[in-house]
Design a protein around this motif. Structure first.
Motif, PDB file in Angstrom:
ATOM      1  N   THR A 159      35.047  33.371  43.693  1.00  0.00           N
ATOM      2  CA  THR A 159      35.521  33.580  42.486  1.00  0.00           C
ATOM      3  C   THR A 159      36.009  32.396  41.645  1.00  0.00           C
ATOM      4  OG1 THR A 159      35.895  36.054  42.913  1.00  0.00           O
ATOM      5  CG2 THR A 159      36.858  35.301  40.727  1.00  0.00           C
ATOM      6  N   ARG A 160      36.800  31.327  42.182  1.00  0.00           N
ATOM      7  CA  ARG A 160      37.163  30.508  40.927  1.00  0.00           C
ATOM      8  C   ARG A 160      36.428  29.622  41.391  1.00  0.00           C
ATOM      9  NH1 ARG A 160      41.207  26.095  44.443  1.00  0.00           N
ATOM     10  NH2 ARG A 160      41.900  24.898  42.734  1.00  0.00           N
ATOM     11  N   ALA A 161      35.753  29.157  42.595  1.00  0.00           N
ATOM     12  CA  ALA A 161      34.556  28.237  42.091  1.00  0.00           C
ATOM     13  C   ALA A 161      33.566  28.897  41.459  1.00  0.00           C
ATOM     14  CB  ALA A 161      34.307  28.183  43.814  1.00  0.00           C
ATOM     15  N   TRP A 179      33.030  29.647  30.951  1.00  0.00           N
ATOM     16  CA  TRP A 179      33.002  30.767  30.163  1.00  0.00           C
ATOM     17  C   TRP A 179      33.326  32.279  30.521  1.00  0.00           C
ATOM     18  CZ3 TRP A 179      29.568  34.142  31.147  1.00  0.00           C
ATOM     19  CH2 TRP A 179      28.023  33.887  31.862  1.00  0.00           C
ATOM     20  N   LEU A 180      32.986  32.502  31.940  1.00  0.00           N
ATOM     21  CA  LEU A 180      32.847  34.029  32.476  1.00  0.00           C
ATOM     22  C   LEU A 180      34.044  34.331  32.416  1.00  0.00           C
ATOM     23  CD1 LEU A 180      31.473  35.406  34.018  1.00  0.00           C
ATOM     24  CD2 LEU A 180      32.713  34.597  36.471  1.00  0.00           C
ATOM     25  N   PRO A 181      35.645  33.739  32.208  1.00  0.00           N
ATOM     26  CA  PRO A 181      37.273  34.338  32.523  1.00  0.00           C
ATOM     27  C   PRO A 181      37.259  35.352  31.317  1.00  0.00           C
ATOM     28  CG  PRO A 181      36.780  32.194  33.474  1.00  0.00           C
ATOM     29  CD  PRO A 181      36.107  32.542  32.836  1.00  0.00           C
ATOM     30  N   ARG A 182      36.266  34.797  29.603  1.00  0.00           N
ATOM     31  CA  ARG A 182      36.648  35.426  29.236  1.00  0.00           C
ATOM     32  C   ARG A 182      35.828  36.238  28.375  1.00  0.00           C
ATOM     33  NH1 ARG A 182      35.715  30.819  24.205  1.00  0.00           N
ATOM     34  NH2 ARG A 182      35.726  32.849  22.511  1.00  0.00           N
ATOM     35  N   LEU A 183      35.018  36.902  29.999  1.00  0.00           N
ATOM     36  CA  LEU A 183      33.656  38.183  29.582  1.00  0.00           C
ATOM     37  C   LEU A 183      34.226  39.000  30.997  1.00  0.00           C
ATOM     38  CD1 LEU A 183      30.311  36.373  28.006  1.00  0.00           C
ATOM     39  CD2 LEU A 183      32.002  37.652  27.221  1.00  0.00           C
ATOM     40  N   LEU A 184      35.483  38.298  31.948  1.00  0.00           N
ATOM     41  CA  LEU A 184      35.391  38.960  32.751  1.00  0.00           C
ATOM     42  C   LEU A 184      36.409  40.387  32.591  1.00  0.00           C
ATOM     43  CD1 LEU A 184      35.552  39.194  35.627  1.00  0.00           C
ATOM     44  CD2 LEU A 184      37.517  38.241  36.255  1.00  0.00           C
ATOM     45  N   SER A 185      35.454  41.714  32.349  1.00  0.00           N
ATOM     46  CA  SER A 185      36.225  43.015  31.637  1.00  0.00           C
ATOM     47  C   SER A 185      35.873  43.696  32.607  1.00  0.00           C
ATOM     48  CB  SER A 185      36.698  42.770  30.347  1.00  0.00           C
ATOM     49  OG  SER A 185      35.254  43.059  29.955  1.00  0.00           O
ATOM     50  N   PRO A 186      36.379  45.046  32.282  1.00  0.00           N
ATOM     51  CA  PRO A 186      35.260  46.808  32.860  1.00  0.00           C
ATOM     52  C   PRO A 186      34.578  46.661  31.697  1.00  0.00           C
ATOM     53  CG  PRO A 186      38.014  47.001  32.523  1.00  0.00           C
ATOM     54  CD  PRO A 186      37.489  45.464  31.981  1.00  0.00           C
ATOM     55  N   VAL A 187      34.426  45.866  30.631  1.00  0.00           N
ATOM     56  CA  VAL A 187      32.519  46.338  29.885  1.00  0.00           C
ATOM     57  C   VAL A 187      32.011  45.902  30.164  1.00  0.00           C
ATOM     58  CG1 VAL A 187      32.457  44.980  27.315  1.00  0.00           C
ATOM     59  CG2 VAL A 187      34.507  45.753  27.524  1.00  0.00           C
ATOM     60  N   THR A 233      41.398  54.462  45.028  1.00  0.00           N
ATOM     61  CA  THR A 233      41.540  54.148  43.834  1.00  0.00           C
ATOM     62  C   THR A 233      42.604  52.473  43.446  1.00  0.00           C
ATOM     63  OG1 THR A 233      43.412  55.740  43.235  1.00  0.00           O
ATOM     64  CG2 THR A 233      41.444  55.669  42.811  1.00  0.00           C
ATOM     65  N   GLU A 234      43.276  52.016  44.677  1.00  0.00           N
ATOM     66  CA  GLU A 234      44.581  51.476  44.211  1.00  0.00           C
ATOM     67  C   GLU A 234      43.106  50.427  45.311  1.00  0.00           C
ATOM     68  OE1 GLU A 234      47.787  52.612  46.619  1.00  0.00           O
ATOM     69  OE2 GLU A 234      48.505  54.383  45.593  1.00  0.00           O
ATOM     70  N   LYS A 235      42.761  50.742  45.814  1.00  0.00           N
ATOM     71  CA  LYS A 235      42.292  49.105  46.357  1.00  0.00           C
ATOM     72  C   LYS A 235      41.663  48.769  45.442  1.00  0.00           C
ATOM     73  CE  LYS A 235      40.876  51.293  50.929  1.00  0.00           C
ATOM     74  NZ  LYS A 235      40.209  51.558  51.877  1.00  0.00           N
ATOM     75  N   LEU A 236      40.751  49.513  44.190  1.00  0.00           N
ATOM     76  CA  LEU A 236      39.824  48.933  42.829  1.00  0.00           C
ATOM     77  C   LEU A 236      41.337  47.838  42.754  1.00  0.00           C
ATOM     78  CD1 LEU A 236      37.829  51.867  42.181  1.00  0.00           C
ATOM     79  CD2 LEU A 236      37.668  49.321  42.711  1.00  0.00           C
ATOM     80  N   GLU A 237      42.377  48.801  42.187  1.00  0.00           N
ATOM     81  CA  GLU A 237      43.382  47.982  41.108  1.00  0.00           C
ATOM     82  C   GLU A 237      43.691  46.577  41.872  1.00  0.00           C
ATOM     83  OE1 GLU A 237      46.644  50.627  41.393  1.00  0.00           O
ATOM     84  OE2 GLU A 237      45.497  52.272  40.245  1.00  0.00           O
ATOM     85  N   LEU A 238      43.656  46.396  43.023  1.00  0.00           N
ATOM     86  CA  LEU A 238      43.717  45.483  43.461  1.00  0.00           C
ATOM     87  C   LEU A 238      43.147  44.849  43.015  1.00  0.00           C
ATOM     88  CD1 LEU A 238      45.171  43.536  45.815  1.00  0.00           C
ATOM     89  CD2 LEU A 238      44.371  44.953  48.021  1.00  0.00           C
ATOM     90  N   VAL A 239      41.516  45.023  43.597  1.00  0.00           N
ATOM     91  CA  VAL A 239      40.293  43.658  43.295  1.00  0.00           C
ATOM     92  C   VAL A 239      40.766  43.703  42.312  1.00  0.00           C
ATOM     93  CG1 VAL A 239      38.026  43.430  42.789  1.00  0.00           C
ATOM     94  CG2 VAL A 239      38.824  45.035  44.919  1.00  0.00           C
ATOM     95  N   ALA A 240      40.468  44.026  41.329  1.00  0.00           N
ATOM     96  CA  ALA A 240      41.428  44.151  39.787  1.00  0.00           C
ATOM     97  C   ALA A 240      42.474  42.801  39.363  1.00  0.00           C
ATOM     98  CB  ALA A 240      41.653  44.676  38.832  1.00  0.00           C
ATOM     99  N   ALA A 241      43.244  43.178  40.162  1.00  0.00           N
ATOM    100  CA  ALA A 241      44.654  42.620  39.735  1.00  0.00           C
ATOM    101  C   ALA A 241      44.054  41.399  40.519  1.00  0.00           C
ATOM    102  CB  ALA A 241      45.663  42.625  41.094  1.00  0.00           C
ATOM    103  N   VAL A 242      43.623  41.264  42.075  1.00  0.00           N
ATOM    104  CA  VAL A 242      43.195  39.638  42.466  1.00  0.00           C
ATOM    105  C   VAL A 242      42.209  38.171  41.252  1.00  0.00           C
ATOM    106  CG1 VAL A 242      41.805  38.299  44.281  1.00  0.00           C
ATOM    107  CG2 VAL A 242      43.160  40.423  44.724  1.00  0.00           C
ATOM    108  N   ASN A 243      41.360  39.298  41.201  1.00  0.00           N
ATOM    109  CA  ASN A 243      40.776  38.956  39.618  1.00  0.00           C
ATOM    110  C   ASN A 243      41.014  38.624  38.985  1.00  0.00           C
ATOM    111  OD1 ASN A 243      38.047  39.485  41.719  1.00  0.00           O
ATOM    112  ND2 ASN A 243      37.340  40.422  41.141  1.00  0.00           N
ATOM    113  N   GLY A 244      42.551  39.266  38.643  1.00  0.00           N
ATOM    114  CA  GLY A 244      43.046  39.015  37.210  1.00  0.00           C
ATOM    115  C   GLY A 244      43.652  37.524  37.799  1.00  0.00           C
ATOM    116  N   VAL A 272      47.108  33.631  45.192  1.00  0.00           N
ATOM    117  CA  VAL A 272      46.771  34.696  46.250  1.00  0.00           C
ATOM    118  C   VAL A 272      47.093  35.793  47.401  1.00  0.00           C
ATOM    119  CG1 VAL A 272      44.116  35.772  46.548  1.00  0.00           C
ATOM    120  CG2 VAL A 272      44.124  33.658  45.170  1.00  0.00           C
ATOM    121  N   SER A 273      47.808  34.683  48.476  1.00  0.00           N
ATOM    122  CA  SER A 273      48.238  35.634  49.070  1.00  0.00           C
ATOM    123  C   SER A 273      49.357  36.342  48.738  1.00  0.00           C
ATOM    124  CB  SER A 273      48.158  34.440  50.554  1.00  0.00           C
ATOM    125  OG  SER A 273      47.360  33.456  50.891  1.00  0.00           O
ATOM    126  N   ARG A 274      50.714  35.737  48.115  1.00  0.00           N
ATOM    127  CA  ARG A 274      51.305  36.152  47.967  1.00  0.00           C
ATOM    128  C   ARG A 274      51.589  37.699  47.262  1.00  0.00           C
ATOM    129  NH1 ARG A 274      53.710  31.080  45.974  1.00  0.00           N
ATOM    130  NH2 ARG A 274      54.391  29.688  47.325  1.00  0.00           N
TER     131      ARG A 274
END
Length: 241
Positions: free
Chosen positions: A107-109, A116-124, A150-161, A232-234
């Motif tokens: 994702t970082r790469a 421009w991608l971070p500006r559009l990265l949202s559930p929308v 549901t918490e796994k999805l929260e984790l994915v969102a937290a990592v991407n954020g 990310v590991s933390r």
């Protein structure tokens, strides 16, 4: 119902046919339209993306482009999904933290290739076909983690954020370096010297200990890849413990 190709009520771009109305085979595809929009954004920034600019790039009239993409927001959604197709998925290793870190690196790469991608990265804009495949793969990798889905999805969102915030900082630093009237090394040298003079006063003992305890002053020779991995590991370490 549509008005001039634009929907008169809410709809999802993916539920529309490739082109509204009857007639001959469409002259353009969503893939080609998205690719042109991504090309413009990569070269000149998201602000340069307009229906007129993209239409010219694919050889279409601006109004005819609305038959394929009714709104600019739909264009953004196509762009996000197009670059989401750049992920390379490998079978889960069984170590969900390692798998998530590997995805975070991708994702970082991806964000560096498309600033421009971070500006559009949202559930929308995050539920196109490629984005859904990414989420499905992420959940597959997280199968060993014993928490509700549901918490796994929260984790994915937290990592991407976390990744988006980290990359935004990297991009801002790079942009600032490009606008300096002197070299980045000269700038950093002056700032490091000033910071050293402040620490030497003894007014900031804890900060001085943190910055001189075997590590470099921030921005001075930091291994940003290593810092990213640790960040990310933390975050991942706080889950499933």
């Amino acid at each position: 119902m549509t008005t001039g190709g634009r929907p008169a009520e809410p709809e999802v771009i993916w539920s529309r046919p490739q082109r509204a109305g009857r007639g001959p085979r469409p002259a353009h595809s969503r893939e080609s339209i998205a690719a042109e929009a991504v090309r413009v954004a990569d070269a000149e920034g998201i602000e340069a993306v307009s229906m007129r600019r993209v239409a010219a790039g694919v050889g279409a009239g601006t109004m005819s482009l609305y038959n394929y993409v009714p709104r600019k927001e739909d264009l953004y959604e196509l762009m996000v999904d197009a670059v989401s197709g750049e992920y390379e998925f490998t079978p889960p290793s069984g170590d969900w933290r390692a798998d998530q870190l590997a995805l975070a690196r991708q994702t970082r790469a991806l964000m560096h290739r498309h600033p421009w991608l971070p500006r559009l990265l949202s559930p929308v804009y995050g539920f196109g076909p490629n984005a859904l495949r990414y989420l499905e793969h992420s959940l597959d990798c997280l199968a060993p983690l014993d928490v509700p889905d549901t918490e796994k999805l929260e984790l994915v969102a937290a990592v991407n954020g976390t990744v988006a915030t980290y990359v935004a900082g990297e991009l801002a630093l790079a942009e600032r370096a490009r606008t300096l009237p002197w070299s980045e090394a000269e700038e950093q040298g002056v700032r490091t010297a000033w910071l050293g003079s402040r620490l030497a006063t003894g007014e900031y003992p804890r900060l001085a200990a943190a910055l001189t305890g075997g590590g470099p002053v921030p921005g001075a020779g930091l291994d940003m890849d290593a810092v990213f991995d640790r960040s990310v590991s933390r975050l991942l370490g706080a889950w499933g413990t």
